[in-house]
Design an enzyme around this catalytic site. Structure first.
Site, PDB file in Angstrom:
ATOM      1  CB  THR A 145      -0.878   0.023   1.267  1.00 25.59           C
ATOM      2  OG1 THR A 145      -0.020  -0.063   2.420  1.00 25.59           O
ATOM      3  CG2 THR A 145      -1.848  -1.147   1.291  1.00 25.59           C
ATOM      4  CB  SER A 160       0.350  -3.971   3.912  1.00 24.24           C
ATOM      5  OG  SER A 160      -0.445  -4.415   2.879  1.00 24.24           O
ATOM      6  N   GLY A 161       0.243  -6.624   5.326  1.00 25.77           N
ATOM      7  CA  GLY A 161      -0.210  -7.993   5.612  1.00 25.77           C
ATOM      8  C   GLY A 161       0.192  -8.438   7.005  1.00 25.77           C
ATOM      9  N   GLY A 162       0.644  -7.475   7.813  1.00 26.92           N
ATOM     10  CA  GLY A 162       1.065  -7.796   9.175  1.00 26.92           C
ATOM     11  C   GLY A 162      -0.083  -8.312  10.041  1.00 26.92           C
ATOM     12  CD1 TRP A 211       2.245  -1.800   7.841  1.00 20.35           C
ATOM     13  CD2 TRP A 211       1.031   0.007   7.321  1.00 20.35           C
ATOM     14  NE1 TRP A 211       1.615  -1.364   8.985  1.00 20.35           N
ATOM     15  CE2 TRP A 211       0.862  -0.265   8.701  1.00 20.35           C
ATOM     16  CE3 TRP A 211       0.350   1.099   6.769  1.00 20.35           C
ATOM     17  CZ2 TRP A 211       0.052   0.511   9.534  1.00 20.35           C
ATOM     18  CZ3 TRP A 211      -0.460   1.871   7.592  1.00 20.35           C
ATOM     19  CH2 TRP A 211      -0.599   1.568   8.959  1.00 20.35           C
ATOM     20  CG  ASN A 229       0.356  -5.757  13.691  1.00 21.98           C
ATOM     21  OD1 ASN A 229       0.095  -4.983  12.768  1.00 21.98           O
ATOM     22  ND2 ASN A 229       0.068  -7.040  13.651  1.00 21.98           N
ATOM     23  CG  ASP A 272      -3.149  -3.639  14.986  1.00 14.09           C
ATOM     24  OD1 ASP A 272      -2.053  -3.685  14.397  1.00 14.09           O
ATOM     25  OD2 ASP A 272      -4.236  -3.520  14.390  1.00 14.09           O
ATOM     26  CG  ASP A 274       0.842  -1.689  12.687  1.00 15.81           C
ATOM     27  OD1 ASP A 274       1.095  -2.395  11.706  1.00 15.81           O
ATOM     28  OD2 ASP A 274      -0.207  -1.819  13.368  1.00 15.81           O
ATOM     29  CD1 TRP A 435      -9.324   7.806   9.491  1.00 17.17           C
ATOM     30  CD2 TRP A 435      -7.391   6.684   9.584  1.00 17.17           C
ATOM     31  NE1 TRP A 435      -9.488   6.743  10.345  1.00 17.17           N
ATOM     32  CE2 TRP A 435      -8.318   6.036  10.411  1.00 17.17           C
ATOM     33  CE3 TRP A 435      -6.100   6.175   9.487  1.00 17.17           C
ATOM     34  CZ2 TRP A 435      -7.993   4.890  11.139  1.00 17.17           C
ATOM     35  CZ3 TRP A 435      -5.785   5.036  10.203  1.00 17.17           C
ATOM     36  CH2 TRP A 435      -6.727   4.405  11.026  1.00 17.17           C
TER      37      TRP A 435
HETATM   38  O1  LIG Z   1       0.063  -4.515   9.578  1.00 13.58           O
HETATM   39  C1  LIG Z   1      -0.135  -4.200   8.412  1.00 13.58           C
HETATM   40  O2  LIG Z   1       0.364  -4.778   7.438  1.00 13.58           O
HETATM   41  C2  LIG Z   1      -1.021  -3.025   8.164  1.00 13.58           C
HETATM   42  C3  LIG Z   1      -1.125  -2.482   6.893  1.00 13.58           C
HETATM   43  C4  LIG Z   1      -1.939  -1.352   6.680  1.00 13.58           C
HETATM   44  C5  LIG Z   1      -1.891  -0.810   5.289  1.00 13.58           C
HETATM   45  O3  LIG Z   1      -1.211  -1.452   4.453  1.00 13.58           O
HETATM   46  O4  LIG Z   1      -2.437   0.223   4.954  1.00 13.58           O
HETATM   47  C6  LIG Z   1      -2.658  -0.804   7.796  1.00 13.58           C
HETATM   48  C7  LIG Z   1      -2.465  -1.410   9.058  1.00 13.58           C
HETATM   49  N1  LIG Z   1      -1.663  -2.493   9.223  1.00 13.58           N
HETATM   50  C8  LIG Z   1      -3.073  -0.881  10.245  1.00 13.58           C
HETATM   51  O5  LIG Z   1      -2.845  -1.411  11.351  1.00 13.58           O
HETATM   52  C9  LIG Z   1      -3.914   0.260  10.177  1.00 13.58           C
HETATM   53  O6  LIG Z   1      -4.426   0.765  11.204  1.00 13.58           O
HETATM   54  C10 LIG Z   1      -4.142   0.828   8.906  1.00 13.58           C
HETATM   55  C11 LIG Z   1      -4.929   1.903   8.524  1.00 13.58           C
HETATM   56  C12 LIG Z   1      -4.780   2.001   7.179  1.00 13.58           C
HETATM   57  C13 LIG Z   1      -5.372   2.975   6.260  1.00 13.58           C
HETATM   58  O7  LIG Z   1      -5.102   2.872   5.057  1.00 13.58           O
HETATM   59  O8  LIG Z   1      -6.096   3.870   6.746  1.00 13.58           O
HETATM   60  N2  LIG Z   1      -3.942   1.044   6.726  1.00 13.58           N
HETATM   61  C14 LIG Z   1      -3.531   0.305   7.763  1.00 13.58           C
END
Ligand SMILES: O=C(O)c1cc(C(=O)O)c2c(n1)C(=O)C(=O)c1cc(C(=O)O)[nH]c1-2
Length: 504
Positions: A145, A160-162, A211, A229, A272, A274, A435
């Site tokens: 992302t 991403s994918g955590g 990410w 995370n 969580d 991150d 956001w």
């Molecule tokens: O752990 C991950 O791989 C991962 C990836 C992403 C992402 O790729 O956008 C988010 C999150 N975690 C996450 O915890 C999170 O709160 C989050 C919000 C968003 C967003 O686009 O608003 N992405 C992500």
């Protein structure tokens, strides 16, 4: 740190390598910002919500949505070319979220990540595809992302994918050929330092995704990259110990990917939290000495200052009003945990599942010496239950529910590292829908996405509100500024539109 980038351009996701999201442009000032007007709006079809920060080089703006790239005339928004491929089938969680945060540029070449973790190299003049590299093994749980970062002729990417049980990594590809130069796994393999947290083959599913784009110090030849995370998110029974290198910032050698040092914000993360918030590189006087610092408003609710030459912890200041998972941070930088943990029945945890900060950008202004960021005060009810990893399935081991009885509140905060306190705080009156991130300028302005669907400018010294523009939809992206032909513009995405502003 000297910058090789041209004034008026915005050549990387954060505007430069330091992550300050600081524009040196001074045409728009606290005195005239009231006259700022929308000059053009770019609408991206079928994009979902744009999370991109546009990059502007040589008068051309590059905007991405998931698997879509557009080149626009940065003065009038006219589309010069559009590259598109269908979104991928069969992805899950964030990878299926139509998220893309932008491009990296290198000469006539443009780089972007796709939803299924391919790295694309496009001709920046035409949008033609030059090469396409799949940089994961096809595991359905990986996505991408972020915006790539161009460093010393290499394109650096994350995944991403955590939350879905991937094994996180940061990888570098030769910008010319696309050949892989290095890959730094964020979860150690059996026998490696830190592997005791990952019995059996759990290291293959330990999370620690990467990410968000990192930052880079050319003089120290160090890349700074945050990791996400630990997985599974809410149940840590199978991953004893600290769960390295999750919820960390890594100091990496950009030539080899070797870890020079690491600092872990949240060892054995169960919340969580991150650690991917921008690690901002700041040179300033700190405790009476000129220091090379790394500053980060972490998702766990503490503001950290590290020595970026060696990763040494210098200070942590609590900024989240609601915080019950830790009593504080000890002199080594480790949290002092309370017994608040996710349980089978659910536990109220503060900050909640989306954190007291997240990926929306902070900013640092060398003029005011203040660090600006948006903080969310909110809790969630987090529950946990053991779960086995399955390909194609999320791997949260249950999850968080945002507290329905206590709506979150957002605050724009200006942190002063000389006093370890806040020079000013601007409470938001909306319902924590935004956001959007923050950007600051040499003229003494802070632009940010406020919580009432408006794009707002405040005085960087006082926090006094000076201007706002209702974008009619929440912003889920971070602002930037650029100049073409002597005119300064400010831009931010809101919903599936990108708004551009200038003085009349
Ligand atoms: O752990 C991950 O791989 C991962 C990836 C992403 C992402 O790729 O956008 C988010 C999150 N975690 C996450 O915890 C999170 O709160 C989050 C919000 C968003 C967003 O686009 O608003 N992405 C992500």
């Amino acid at each position: 740190m000297a910058s090789a980038f041209k004034k008026g351009e915005w050549p990387t996701y954060n505007g430069d390598y330091t992550g300050k999201r600081y524009s040196g442009l001074t045409q728009i000032t606290p005195d005239n910002v009231k006259q700022l007007r929308a000059v053009w709006v770019f609408h991206s079809r079928n994009a979902g919500t744009l999370e991109v920060t546009p990059v502007v080089v040589n008068g051309v703006m590059y905007v991405t949505a998931s698997n879509d790239a557009y080149a626009l005339n940065a003065e009038d928004g006219q589309i010069l070319w559009h590259y598109s491929r269908p979104v991928s089938d069969g992805l899950i969680d964030d990878a299926a979220g139509h998220i893309n945060r932008g491009v990296a540029v290198w000469g006539d070449r443009l780089y972007m990540e796709t939803d299924n973790a391919h790295l694309l190299c496009l001709d920046a003049r035409s949008g033609h595809l030059i090469w396409d590299i799949a940089y994961t093994d096809g595991n359905k749980n990986y996505g991408a992302t972020s915006a790539p970062l161009m460093v010393k002729g290499k394109v650096i990417v994350g995944t991403s994918g955590g939350d879905d049980g991937v094994r996180g990594f940061i990888a570098a590809f030769d910008a010319q050929t696309g050949a892989e130069v290095w890959r730094r796994w964020t979860i150690p393999a059996p026998g490696e330092f830190g592997s005791s947290s990952w019995p059996g083959n759990l290291y293959l599913h330990g999370g620690g995704a990467s990410w968000m784009p990192g930052t880079f110090d050319p003089e120290l030849n160090t890349l700074y990259w945050g990791t996400g995370n630990a997985a599974p998110d809410y149940d840590g029974t199978g991953r004893p110990g600290d769960d390295l290198y999750t919820a960390c910032v890594l100091g990496l050698d950009p030539d080899t990917g070797a870890i020079k040092w690491y600092f872990q914000f949240t060892p054995h993360d169960l919340y969580d939290f991150d650690g991917v918030e921008t690690p901002v590189l700041v040179d300033r006087i700190y405790d009476g000495q000129p220091r090379k610092l790394l500053m980060e408003a972490n998702r766990n609710g503490f503001f950290y200052i590290l020595d970026r030459t060696n990763g040494k912890f210098l200070s942590a200041t609590r900024f989240a009003e609601k915080l019950n998972w830790a009593k504080g941070i000890d002199p080594q930088g480790r949290p002092i945990y309370t017994d608040v943990k996710p349980t089978a029945e659910g536990t109220l945890v503060c900050p909640g599942e989306v954190g007291a900060s997240n990926w929306y950008s902070p900013a640092y202004n060398p003029g005011t010496q203040l660090f600006y960021f948006l903080a969310l005060d909110e809790c969630s009810v987090n529950s946990s239950k053991p779960q086995e990893f399955e390909e194609g399935k999320e791997f949260y081991a249950t999850g968080g529910r945002r507290d329905p009885n206590a709506k979150g509140k957002k605050r724009l905060m200006a942190f002063d590292a000389s006093t370890h306190s806040f020079a000013w705080i601007y409470p938001q009156v909306g319902n924590a829908q935004s956001w959007g991130g923050v950007m600051t300028t040499a003229a003494g302005l802070v632009f940010f996405a406020d919580d009432a669907n408006s794009f707002e400018a405040v005085d960087a010294r006082t926090g006094k509100s000076l201007w706002h523009f209702n974008t009619g939809q929440p912003q889920h992206a971070s602002p930037m500024s650029y100049a073409v032909n002597g005119k300064q513009y400010v831009a931010i995405a809101a919903g599936d539109d990108l708004f551009t502003f200038a003085l009349p």
